[in-house]
Design a protein around this motif. Structure first.
Motif, PDB file in Angstrom:
ATOM      1  N   TYR A   1       2.335   2.069  -3.704  1.00 39.45           N
ATOM      2  CA  TYR A   1       1.854   2.334  -4.547  1.00 39.45           C
ATOM      3  C   TYR A   1       0.813   3.474  -4.187  1.00 39.45           C
ATOM      4  CZ  TYR A   1      -0.310  -1.918  -7.238  1.00 39.45           C
ATOM      5  OH  TYR A   1      -1.031  -3.082  -7.974  1.00 39.45           O
ATOM      6  N   GLU A   2       1.122   3.795  -2.743  1.00 40.36           N
ATOM      7  CA  GLU A   2       1.011   5.507  -2.750  1.00 40.36           C
ATOM      8  C   GLU A   2       1.775   6.315  -2.860  1.00 40.36           C
ATOM      9  OE1 GLU A   2      -0.228   5.761   1.216  1.00 40.36           O
ATOM     10  OE2 GLU A   2      -2.009   4.693   1.156  1.00 40.36           O
ATOM     11  N   SER A   3       2.972   5.863  -2.881  1.00 41.06           N
ATOM     12  CA  SER A   3       4.025   6.663  -3.268  1.00 41.06           C
ATOM     13  C   SER A   3       4.058   7.010  -5.286  1.00 41.06           C
ATOM     14  CB  SER A   3       5.294   6.249  -3.010  1.00 41.06           C
ATOM     15  OG  SER A   3       5.907   5.166  -3.283  1.00 41.06           O
TER      16      SER A   3
ATOM     17  N   SER B   1       2.328   6.568  -6.925  1.00 40.86           N
ATOM     18  CA  SER B   1       0.678   7.105  -7.703  1.00 40.86           C
ATOM     19  C   SER B   1       0.380   8.416  -7.263  1.00 40.86           C
ATOM     20  CB  SER B   1      -0.205   6.398  -7.474  1.00 40.86           C
ATOM     21  OG  SER B   1      -0.527   6.067  -5.985  1.00 40.86           O
ATOM     22  N   TYR B   2       0.967   9.026  -6.122  1.00 41.24           N
ATOM     23  CA  TYR B   2       0.502  10.399  -6.135  1.00 41.24           C
ATOM     24  C   TYR B   2       0.078  11.619  -7.163  1.00 41.24           C
ATOM     25  CZ  TYR B   2       0.383  14.707  -3.794  1.00 41.24           C
ATOM     26  OH  TYR B   2       0.538  15.788  -3.432  1.00 41.24           O
ATOM     27  N   GLU B   3      -0.676  12.306  -6.601  1.00 41.16           N
ATOM     28  CA  GLU B   3      -1.372  13.360  -7.460  1.00 41.16           C
ATOM     29  C   GLU B   3      -1.670  14.681  -6.783  1.00 41.16           C
ATOM     30  OE1 GLU B   3      -3.600  12.340 -11.234  1.00 41.16           O
ATOM     31  OE2 GLU B   3      -2.651  10.339 -11.571  1.00 41.16           O
ATOM     32  N   PRO B   4      -0.830  15.210  -6.985  1.00 39.67           N
ATOM     33  CA  PRO B   4      -1.614  17.271  -6.056  1.00 39.67           C
ATOM     34  C   PRO B   4      -2.642  16.785  -6.262  1.00 39.67           C
ATOM     35  CG  PRO B   4       0.020  17.237  -7.781  1.00 39.67           C
ATOM     36  CD  PRO B   4       0.112  15.986  -8.366  1.00 39.67           C
ATOM     37  N   ASN B   5      -3.310  17.840  -5.317  1.00 35.85           N
ATOM     38  CA  ASN B   5      -5.079  17.844  -5.886  1.00 35.85           C
ATOM     39  C   ASN B   5      -4.534  19.681  -5.837  1.00 35.85           C
ATOM     40  OD1 ASN B   5      -4.184  19.528  -3.315  1.00 35.85           O
ATOM     41  ND2 ASN B   5      -4.914  18.386  -1.962  1.00 35.85           N
TER      42      ASN B   5
ATOM     43  N   THR C   1       0.567  -0.899   0.253  1.00 39.86           N
ATOM     44  CA  THR C   1      -0.069  -0.311  -0.156  1.00 39.86           C
ATOM     45  C   THR C   1       0.866   1.218  -0.064  1.00 39.86           C
ATOM     46  OG1 THR C   1      -1.954  -1.013   1.026  1.00 39.86           O
ATOM     47  CG2 THR C   1      -1.983   1.410   1.286  1.00 39.86           C
ATOM     48  N   ALA C   2       2.066   1.578   1.013  1.00 40.52           N
ATOM     49  CA  ALA C   2       3.154   2.842   0.582  1.00 40.52           C
ATOM     50  C   ALA C   2       3.718   2.535  -0.479  1.00 40.52           C
ATOM     51  CB  ALA C   2       3.811   2.476   1.947  1.00 40.52           C
TER      52      ALA C   2
ATOM     53  N   THR D   1      -2.855  22.311  -4.082  1.00 41.31           N
ATOM     54  CA  THR D   1      -1.051  22.240  -4.200  1.00 41.31           C
ATOM     55  C   THR D   1      -0.795  22.587  -5.314  1.00 41.31           C
ATOM     56  OG1 THR D   1      -1.536  20.055  -2.932  1.00 41.31           O
ATOM     57  CG2 THR D   1       0.349  20.664  -3.867  1.00 41.31           C
TER      58      THR D   1
END
Length: 88
Positions: free
Chosen positions: A40-42, A44-48, A37-38, A51
């Motif tokens: 995947y999160e690292s 696939s991060y896309e700023p909102n 999970t960590a 941001t």
């Protein structure tokens, strides 16, 4: 539907491994699930939108001379602390 998994082996620092184990235990998850999970999160991060707007504002400030790029993160973090050593 079962996702296809790839068995792999990695070498990581022993202390990091122990920290990962503790974090997974706190969240009542398996170590494998926590790490997957960590990861995947690292990747696939896309700023909102907020941001993105802040990043564009900084770029504009640098371009028009009212801002400057951060070249040394440690100096930047020190600048962000007040006289008591607390973060602003």
């Amino acid at each position: 539907m079962i996702k296809e998994k790839k068995l792999t082996s990695i070498r990581i620092d022993k202390n990091l491994y122990l920290r990962l184990q503790m974090a997974a235990k706190r969240e009542n998850r398996s170590l494998n699930n926590f790490i997957e999970t960590a990861l995947y999160e690292s990747v696939s991060y896309e700023p909102n939108e907020e941001t993105i707007a802040a990043m564009e504002e900084v770029q504009e400030m640098i371009k028009n001379g009212t801002g400057k790029p951060i070249k040394n993160i440690r100096e930047f973090l020190e600048m962000m602390r007040d006289e008591d050593g607390e973060e602003v």
